[in-house]
Design an enzyme around this catalytic site. Structure first.
Site, PDB file in Angstrom:
ATOM      1  N   CYS A  58      -2.936  -4.219  -1.564  1.00 32.93           N
ATOM      2  CA  CYS A  58      -1.481  -4.171  -1.547  1.00 32.93           C
ATOM      3  C   CYS A  58      -0.859  -4.448  -2.909  1.00 32.93           C
ATOM      4  CB  CYS A  58      -0.947  -5.158  -0.517  1.00 32.93           C
ATOM      5  SG  CYS A  58      -1.579  -4.889   1.158  1.00 32.93           S
ATOM      6  N   ASN A 102       3.850  -3.184   6.993  1.00 32.59           N
ATOM      7  CA  ASN A 102       3.093  -3.343   5.745  1.00 32.59           C
ATOM      8  C   ASN A 102       2.481  -1.992   5.372  1.00 32.59           C
ATOM      9  OD1 ASN A 102       1.256  -3.926   3.717  1.00 32.59           O
ATOM     10  ND2 ASN A 102       0.409  -5.729   4.723  1.00 32.59           N
ATOM     11  N   HIS A 144       6.120  -7.682  -2.047  1.00 38.06           N
ATOM     12  CA  HIS A 144       5.308  -6.908  -1.116  1.00 38.06           C
ATOM     13  C   HIS A 144       5.788  -7.187   0.298  1.00 38.06           C
ATOM     14  CE1 HIS A 144       2.141  -5.244   1.202  1.00 38.06           C
ATOM     15  NE2 HIS A 144       1.487  -6.387   1.396  1.00 38.06           N
TER      16      HIS A 144
END
Length: 337
Positions: free
Chosen positions: A116, A286, A256
């Site tokens: 990520c 996500n 994030h």
């Protein structure tokens, strides 16, 4: 070589699939509830790619939009970097597939794997090629089709992730603008906490790996959560210090988008009000390497980020990795370079 060159984003674009899967939809698939998911993650829905759509397809759409936003042609791009945990295949690289799709015939291309944290890793990496004078324009992309590697019987992971892509064109910008400081980090000792166990050279695909569901995301959620709570604020603070700035100088934080609690914790550690924090985890879940550029594009095109604003990007991911960057926002390329 001129390492003092200012390098920043001159164009940005995103692309997400049309299909929306809500928490209510997931209630019919696994034992979960909308209330449970929202309370623990802040996620309400996510985008899911069709069966015949791969990561390169999403990446190419986002890339073209970034090129249009920058006002440059594909032929002007010198390098393409795709950050992804879900490449179309091991080889050729997804970046090469994107190069062919958008007809960036003059570009070198490679993939980058940092989970990520991938987009910020790619952005910092791409900027170095421009600083050294080797390249003038670099296209960096974070793109994922995480739905392809989700175990839809595991309620602890399948509710968290979604698909999407975000892309940015990097170029030399006016002095004082662009990326002011950055930090990349890793702790490989935590690699087992978030992984795709099979499909590589350690555990090649076999009947056994398939039956044991080793080709899906495996995550130790509590441990990853603890790591994220610690590292997000810490990484952002160190990068601000490197840029000679303080938390008071932050105009916009792009974290994030993994979990609303992690985002709120980072904001609290930075003593930043939530109205300066971009949150869209409720809409997309996500999206891993696509998370930060999707949030950044929304902030820019909604007017939440303006010329001269100090913007902080910060993420964490599989590896374990973390990455942060501080930018002074200004989309115009330096026409004198």
């Amino acid at each position: 070589m001129s390492e003092n060159k200012a390098v920043g984003i001159i164009g940005i674009g995103t692309y997400v699939p049309d299909k929306i899967v809500t928490n209510k939809d997931l209630e019919s698939i696994v034992e979960t509830s909308d209330e449970w998911i929202v309370d623990r993650t802040g996620i309400r829905e996510r985008r899911i790619a069709a069966a015949d759509i791969a990561t390169s397809d999403l990446a190419s759409q986002a890339a073209q939009r970034a090129l249009d936003d920058a006002g440059v042609t594909a032929e002007e791009i010198d390098l393409i970097i795709v950050a992804s945990a879900t490449p179309d295949m091991f080889f050729p690289s997804t970046a090469c597939l994107v190069q062919a799709n958008i007809k960036a015939t003059n570009a070198a291309a490679f993939d980058l794997a940092a989970g990520c944290s991938g987009f910020v890793y790619a952005m910092v990496t791409g900027s170095q090629f421009i600083k050294t004078g080797l390249y003038k324009k670099v296209l960096v992309i974070g793109a994922e089709t995480l739905s392809k590697i989700l175990d839809w019987t595991d309620r602890n992971t399948c509710v968290l992730f979604g698909d999407g892509a975000g892309a940015a064109v990097l170029a030399e910008t006016a002095p004082g603008y662009g990326i002011l400081a950055s930090q990349l980090g890793a702790d490989g000792a935590g690699g087992d906490l978030l992984k795709l166990p099979a499909g590589g050279s350690r555990n090649p695909a076999t009947d056994e790996t398939v039956s044991q569901r080793m080709h899906f995301i495996h995550m130790s959620g509590n441990e990853v959560f603890k790591f994220a709570i610690k590292i997000m604020g810490e990484a952002a603070t160190k990068t601000l210090e490197a840029a000679g700035l303080s938390t008071d100088d932050i105009d916009c934080l792009i974290p994030h988008q993994a979990n609303i609690r992690i985002i709120q914790s980072a904001a609290k550690r930075l003593k930043l009000p939530m109205d300066k924090v971009i949150v869209n985890v409720d809409k997309y879940g996500n999206t891993s390497a696509a998370s930060i550029p999707i949030a950044l594009e929304e902030a820019v095109h909604s007017g939440k980020i303006k010329q001269g604003d100090h913007v902080v990007l910060v993420g964490f991911g599989a590896g374990l990795t973390w990455a942060s960057a501080v930018m002074k926002w200004g989309k115009e390329a330096n026409t004198n370079c």
